[in-house]
Design an enzyme around this catalytic site. Structure first.
Site, PDB file in Angstrom:
ATOM      1  N   HIS A  41       0.840  -1.200   0.000  1.00  0.00           N
ATOM      2  CA  HIS A  41       0.000   0.000   0.000  1.00  0.00           C
ATOM      3  C   HIS A  41       0.881   1.259   0.000  1.00  0.00           C
ATOM      4  O   HIS A  41       0.741   2.133  -0.857  1.00  0.00           O
ATOM      5  CB  HIS A  41      -0.915  -0.011   1.232  1.00  0.00           C
ATOM      6  CG  HIS A  41      -1.765   1.210   1.383  1.00  0.00           C
ATOM      7  ND1 HIS A  41      -3.098   1.230   1.061  1.00  0.00           N
ATOM      8  CD2 HIS A  41      -1.482   2.470   1.808  1.00  0.00           C
ATOM      9  CE1 HIS A  41      -3.595   2.435   1.278  1.00  0.00           C
ATOM     10  NE2 HIS A  41      -2.629   3.213   1.747  1.00  0.00           N
ATOM     11  N   GLU A  42       1.798   1.329   0.946  1.00  0.00           N
ATOM     12  CA  GLU A  42       2.672   2.508   1.030  1.00  0.00           C
ATOM     13  C   GLU A  42       3.535   2.628  -0.224  1.00  0.00           C
ATOM     14  O   GLU A  42       3.798   3.728  -0.709  1.00  0.00           O
ATOM     15  CB  GLU A  42       3.542   2.456   2.291  1.00  0.00           C
ATOM     16  CG  GLU A  42       2.774   2.469   3.617  1.00  0.00           C
ATOM     17  CD  GLU A  42       1.759   3.606   3.753  1.00  0.00           C
ATOM     18  OE1 GLU A  42       1.991   4.696   3.197  1.00  0.00           O
ATOM     19  OE2 GLU A  42       0.707   3.397   4.405  1.00  0.00           O
TER      20      GLU A  42
ATOM     21  N   GLU B 181      -4.699   7.978  -2.866  1.00  0.00           N
ATOM     22  CA  GLU B 181      -5.169   6.728  -2.280  1.00  0.00           C
ATOM     23  C   GLU B 181      -5.473   5.696  -3.372  1.00  0.00           C
ATOM     24  O   GLU B 181      -5.327   4.495  -3.155  1.00  0.00           O
ATOM     25  CB  GLU B 181      -6.404   7.014  -1.412  1.00  0.00           C
ATOM     26  CG  GLU B 181      -6.711   5.964  -0.371  1.00  0.00           C
ATOM     27  CD  GLU B 181      -5.604   5.721   0.660  1.00  0.00           C
ATOM     28  OE1 GLU B 181      -4.657   6.526   0.767  1.00  0.00           O
ATOM     29  OE2 GLU B 181      -5.688   4.690   1.346  1.00  0.00           O
TER      30      GLU B 181
ATOM     31  N   HIS C  68       1.760   4.510  -2.866  1.00  0.00           N
ATOM     32  CA  HIS C  68       1.881   5.965  -2.684  1.00  0.00           C
ATOM     33  C   HIS C  68       3.250   6.441  -3.178  1.00  0.00           C
ATOM     34  O   HIS C  68       3.378   7.465  -3.844  1.00  0.00           O
ATOM     35  CB  HIS C  68       1.767   6.330  -1.196  1.00  0.00           C
ATOM     36  CG  HIS C  68       0.366   6.333  -0.648  1.00  0.00           C
ATOM     37  ND1 HIS C  68      -0.615   7.151  -1.134  1.00  0.00           N
ATOM     38  CD2 HIS C  68      -0.215   5.634   0.370  1.00  0.00           C
ATOM     39  CE1 HIS C  68      -1.747   6.961  -0.438  1.00  0.00           C
ATOM     40  NE2 HIS C  68      -1.529   6.039   0.471  1.00  0.00           N
TER      41      HIS C  68
HETATM   42 ZN    ZN Z   1      -2.915   5.346   1.958  1.00  0.00          ZN
END
Ligand code: ZN
Length: 499
Positions: free
Chosen positions: A262-263, A292, A266
């Site tokens: 997830h990170e 996001e 980003h």
């Molecule tokens: Zn996030």
């Protein structure tokens, strides 16, 4: 030097200062000795003051005016025009809010934050209620400054998702809810049990495993690094330095893996912004929802896909041969997709997550427009939780007090998580059409075609355009829709649950 060149340099100085503050913050959350806190608070306060001074300097506003005059004939999509539009918008928004209100909001939030932490510990909403009342009141005063609007929610949402309105959210969420609630019931009724083998997965091995996966995905360790922190986050200090953190649980190896992916999503976005936009506020995501969408795409649409586990399971087993000797790719894939209606948003899965967001959105709207009184809020929360998720909190800590956002005076933030989920699905559907053999390549551990697509279509644009314009240019879409999101979930769960 032209006015525009001088303006860019002034932006560069502000950006450098912001990145320096971000680096101090990163250090505080990772390696800073515990007693260094007072020094760090002083440094960060000083920097915040210097940044604010530079941003509100009349000289900066004059420079912007001169640059605007120079730019009368420049193409509307040139970097020059885009930067000027962005700065003009920021200055106009800022100039509407009296300094006194900014101070009151900061002060109220600081007090509310510690009250919230105490209230949550005791599971007693009444300790937080007066602070919430005060913050709502201040946020209403703030919103009124941006009248006229259709909903008092609009100016608040605009701070996170430029141009998006409550009316659009209402339509989007009603559509989503109509499909999602029955789908959730069907999944829960028919889903076979699946879990990752229970064992201890060593911290060192978990980190090495995750780093290998991040490498394969395309995270550039020469322009970033991964460390550990209490809450995982991504922080960027320039296009060449985007760092991520993770949190290891020895008994839940999939938690750190998916949170790191997830990170990483980003970070890939931040690393992929065009160099033309370097050291300007355009070297950012197009909106909170867009940012996001990139993290959710990698976490959910890649990291929870069957194709990904075809590649990832052998790697996983290489690091944990004992723990996984009787496991299979199919089993781990099912385990990472297990659905459960739970009370806590941050622990929720791909299917229930948006329902948690709708609950908060409805609460925020009602609290702000005054149709719901603060004292009645916990009961309203519990009723909505029952209605949307089918579960009811036993106390306020696992209900209305679970999230930090309201204690910071942030209303309008939550919807960006759901927008991110829907945009991620829309982006994936576009990639399926435009990237040949998308899933087959992922199954081989080749993420390059997908990353190239995202770089080309989304990342490179940064915050050059409004979110709506970015959507048009990157995905050739006019609006955010739930169709792809629902279709992808139905496809996945019909395979898992056999319906
Ligand atoms: Zn996030």
């Amino acid at each position: 030097m032209t006015a525009y060149e001088r303006l860019r340099e002034a932006c560069g100085v502000i950006r450098d200062l912001e990145h320096t503050a971000a680096l101090l913050d990163w250090d505080q959350q990772t390696f800073m000795p515990v007693n260094a806190e007072p020094d760090r608070v002083a440094q960060l306060t000083t920097l915040a003051g210097v940044i604010h001074e530079k941003q509100t300097d009349p000289g900066f506003a004059r420079l912007l005016e001169q640059a605007e005059a120079e730019c009368r004939d420049c193409a509307p999509d040139s970097v020059q025009a885009c930067l000027i539009r962005r700065l003009r918008r920021d200055i106009e928004k800022q100039s509407k809010v009296p300094v006194d209100l900014v101070k009151q909001l900061a002060e109220a939030a600081a007090q509310a934050h510690s009250a919230w932490a105490g209230a949550r510990e005791k599971a007693q909403f009444s300790l937080f209620a007066p602070h919430l009342e005060r913050l709502l009141d201040l946020r209403r005063q703030y919103a009124v400054l941006f009248a006229p609007y259709e909903s008092i929610y609009d100016p608040l949402l605009d701070n996170f998702e430029e141009g998006f309105t409550a009316k659009q959210l209402d339509i989007l969420f009603a559509d989503l809810r109509r499909n999602l609630v029955p789908l959730l019931r069907r999944i829960i009724d028919s889903q076979p049990p699946a879990e990752c083998p229970k064992a201890v997965y060593g911290e060192k091995e978990q980190l090495a495993f995750i780093n290998e996966v991040l490498h394969a995905v395309g995270y550039d360790f020469t322009r970033g690094r991964q460390d550990q922190s209490a809450h995982p986050f991504t922080n960027e200090f320039g296009l060449n330095d985007v760092r991520i953190t993770t949190r290891i649980f020895p008994e839940m190896p999939l938690s750190a893996l998916l949170s790191s992916i997830h990170e990483c999503g980003h970070a890939l976005y931040a690393m992929g912004v065009s160099r033309e936009l370097d050291r300007t506020p355009l070297a950012d995501g197009a909106s909170f929802g867009f940012h996001e969408s990139q993290s959710r795409l990698w976490e959910n649409l890649v990291g929870r896909s069957r194709a990904f586990w075809e590649y990832c399971f052998p790697v996983f087993r290489r690091y944990f041969p004992e723990q996984l000797k009787n496991a299979s790719a199919e089993q781990i894939w099912r385990a990472v997709n297990h659905v459960e209606a739970t009370l806590i948003r941050t622990e929720s899965d791909e299917v229930t997550y948006n329902l948690h967001i709708m609950l908060r959105y409805e609460m925020e709207k009602e609290l702000l427009n005054g149709t719901l009184a603060v004292k009645d809020a916990p009961a309203a929360w519990n009723a909505k939780s029952m209605e949307l998720l089918g579960v009811e909190p036993a106390n306020d800590a696992e209900g209305i007090l679970q999230d930090i956002h309201w204690s910071m005076g942030e209303f309008g933030y939550f919807p960006t998580y759901a927008i991110g989920n829907l945009l991620a699905a829309q982006t994936w559907c576009a990639a399926e059409k435009q990237v040949p053999d998308l899933e087959a390549e992922i199954a081989k551990g080749n993420f390059r075609p997908l990353l190239d697509f995202l770089r080309r279509k989304v990342h490179v644009l940064g915050a050059r355009f409004t979110p709506a314009e970015t959507l048009r240019r990157s995905l050739d879409a006019e609006e955010i829709k739930p169709d792809c999101f629902i279709r992808l979930l139905e496809k996945k769960y019909s395979r898992i649950c056999g319906f």
